[in-house]
Design a protein around this motif. Structure first.
Motif, short mmCIF file in Angstrom:
data_model
loop_
_atom_site.label_atom_id
_atom_site.label_comp_id
_atom_site.label_asym_id
_atom_site.label_seq_id
_atom_site.Cartn_x
_atom_site.Cartn_y
_atom_site.Cartn_z
N SER A 161 14.36 1.67 2.61
CA SER A 161 13.52 0.94 1.80
C SER A 161 11.88 1.15 1.59
O SER A 161 11.25 0.73 0.48
CB SER A 161 13.35 -0.46 1.10
OG SER A 161 13.44 -0.99 2.32
N ARG A 162 11.31 1.33 2.68
CA ARG A 162 9.84 2.26 2.73
C ARG A 162 8.98 2.64 1.86
O ARG A 162 9.23 3.67 1.00
CB ARG A 162 9.44 2.73 4.01
CG ARG A 162 10.19 1.99 5.82
CD ARG A 162 9.99 2.99 6.39
NE ARG A 162 10.92 3.64 6.67
CZ ARG A 162 10.95 5.01 6.97
NH1 ARG A 162 9.89 5.32 8.22
NH2 ARG A 162 11.91 5.78 7.17
N GLY A 163 8.23 2.09 1.61
CA GLY A 163 7.04 2.61 0.26
C GLY A 163 7.41 2.39 -0.59
O GLY A 163 6.76 3.51 -1.98
N THR A 164 8.44 1.30 -0.91
CA THR A 164 8.58 0.83 -2.70
C THR A 164 7.66 -0.12 -3.49
O THR A 164 7.28 1.00 -4.13
CB THR A 164 9.70 0.41 -2.00
OG1 THR A 164 11.12 1.16 -2.34
CG2 THR A 164 9.99 -0.38 -3.36
N LEU A 165 7.14 -1.24 -2.43
CA LEU A 165 6.29 -2.10 -3.06
C LEU A 165 4.38 -0.97 -1.97
O LEU A 165 5.26 -1.22 -1.11
CB LEU A 165 6.43 -3.20 -2.18
CG LEU A 165 7.47 -3.49 -2.19
CD1 LEU A 165 7.75 -5.08 -1.43
CD2 LEU A 165 8.01 -3.22 -3.87
N LYS A 166 3.56 -0.58 -2.72
CA LYS A 166 2.82 0.17 -2.58
C LYS A 166 1.43 -0.48 -2.71
O LYS A 166 0.68 -0.33 -2.28
CB LYS A 166 2.16 1.47 -3.40
CG LYS A 166 3.98 2.69 -3.56
CD LYS A 166 3.17 4.01 -4.49
CE LYS A 166 4.63 4.62 -4.44
NZ LYS A 166 4.92 4.18 -3.61
N THR A 167 1.65 -2.16 -3.13
CA THR A 167 0.32 -2.85 -3.17
C THR A 167 0.40 -3.83 -2.63
O THR A 167 1.15 -4.35 -3.34
CB THR A 167 -0.48 -2.70 -4.53
OG1 THR A 167 0.16 -3.84 -5.16
CG2 THR A 167 -0.85 -1.89 -5.39
N ALA A 168 -0.56 -4.58 -2.10
CA ALA A 168 -0.52 -6.25 -1.67
C ALA A 168 -0.23 -6.68 -1.92
O ALA A 168 0.39 -8.38 -2.75
CB ALA A 168 -2.03 -6.27 -0.55
N SER A 169 -0.40 -6.68 -4.16
CA SER A 169 -0.14 -7.58 -4.54
C SER A 169 1.36 -7.82 -4.78
O SER A 169 1.75 -8.63 -5.89
CB SER A 169 -0.86 -7.10 -6.18
OG SER A 169 -0.35 -5.76 -7.47
N GLN A 170 1.93 -6.54 -4.68
CA GLN A 170 3.68 -7.05 -5.06
C GLN A 170 3.73 -7.41 -3.82
O GLN A 170 5.36 -7.71 -3.35
CB GLN A 170 4.04 -5.70 -4.47
CG GLN A 170 3.43 -4.39 -5.80
CD GLN A 170 3.92 -3.24 -5.52
OE1 GLN A 170 3.49 -2.80 -4.84
NE2 GLN A 170 4.87 -2.87 -5.75
N TRP A 171 3.59 -8.36 -3.00
CA TRP A 171 3.70 -9.26 -2.10
C TRP A 171 3.33 -10.48 -1.91
O TRP A 171 2.20 -10.96 -1.83
CB TRP A 171 3.38 -9.19 -0.68
CG TRP A 171 4.03 -7.29 0.26
CD1 TRP A 171 3.73 -6.11 -0.21
CD2 TRP A 171 4.89 -7.18 1.02
NE1 TRP A 171 4.48 -5.49 -0.02
CE2 TRP A 171 5.30 -6.11 0.93
CE3 TRP A 171 5.84 -8.28 1.91
CZ2 TRP A 171 6.45 -4.94 1.51
CZ3 TRP A 171 6.89 -7.38 2.14
CH2 TRP A 171 7.11 -6.38 2.03
#
Length: 272
Positions: free
Chosen positions: A234-244
């Motif tokens: 799943s690496r690279g699925t979430l690309k921005t800090a706002s997704q954490w």
């Protein structure tokens, strides 16, 4: 077949099997990515929503480390032998790689370095300066060893069951902790890196991304050496800090994205 609630604790699982004997069965055993209290958003819950005709046994515990993992193994062994799962989903290693254990293998640039025997390839300067590579090598080995014990149980009791492991994703060392009312956990990453002199956000991201990549490398090798195992990358699925939501847990839409983009294709055909 209308199962209804298909994500169950152990006390309710046998009755669900009796009611739905033809349903596929899956065990979700792992850490906070499988049990993110109190949010209805973690991977276990997202995957159960995608595969509504599968009965999931919920065995996730937030903050589960190696000692907690080992303590649960006798119960997990009984469950594998009793329920004949079609799939076992494992979420393990994140706390050992970019969690609380990170404090054990960070260093200042002035402290000595020992690279150990790991097949590191090219090592970024930030990593060489601030990660005790030999200590990190031991952490990787222990994380894989914990999962290997489940594989050995499967081989003994339910050889055709497919085991899935996953890579997590590239985190953003934000200093954000998990908060629930007056209760706080973390942050797990940024303070440790700050304390050893790595304060540049880009440098911190280089280090944590490299650690996740090394974990993925070790997982890929492990999976290749065992029958009936799959790696969900799943690496690279979430690309921005706002997704954490915080340093090591995605927001609800982040968990959902990982479940749909990475886990659903891997599990389709095995569970439904």
């Amino acid at each position: 077949m209308n199962i209804g609630n298909n994500n169950l604790v152990l006390s309710k699982y046998p009755a669900a099997i009796e009611k739905h004997p033809d349903a596929r069965r899956a065990l979700c055993f792992g850490d906070s990515w499988f049990q993110y209290v109190p949010h209805p958003t973690d991977l276990n819950k997202q995957i159960a929503r995608l595969f509504k005709r599968t009965l999931f046994l919920r065995e996730g515990v937030a903050g589960r480390d190696s000692a907690m993992w080992k303590a649960a193994l006798p119960r997990i062994q009984r469950e594998i032998g009793t329920f004949g799962f079609d799939a076992i989903l494992l979420s393990n290693g994140g706390n050992d790689i970019v969690g609380e254990e990170l404090r054990e293998f960070v260093k200042t640039a002035a402290q000595p370095q020992s690279t150990g025997a790991g097949p590191w390839g090219e090592i970024p300067p930030e990593v060489f300066d601030h990660i005790r590579l030999e200590t990190f090598e031991h952490a990787l080995r222990y994380a894989i060893k914990d999962m290997k014990e489940v594989v050995q149980m499967r081989d003994l009791l339910s050889r055709d069951t497919i085991i899935y492991v996953h890579t997590y994703d590239y985190i953003f060392p934000s200093g954000k902790a998990f908060k629930l009312g007056p209760f706080t956990m973390g942050p797990w990453v940024k303070p440790f890196l700050d304390n050893v002199g790595l304060t540049d956000p880009k440098g911190q991201r280089v280090v944590t991304s490299w650690l996740v990549d090394q974990f993925a490398r070790a997982l890929r090798a492990f999976v290749s050496q065992n029958a009936n195992m799959r790696l969900v990358d799943s690496r690279g699925t979430l690309k921005t800090a706002s997704q954490w939501e915080n340093e090591i847990h995605p927001v609800a839409s982040g968990f959902e994205a990982i479940a749909k983009k990475c886990w659903k294709p891997a599990l389709t055909g095995v569970l439904e």
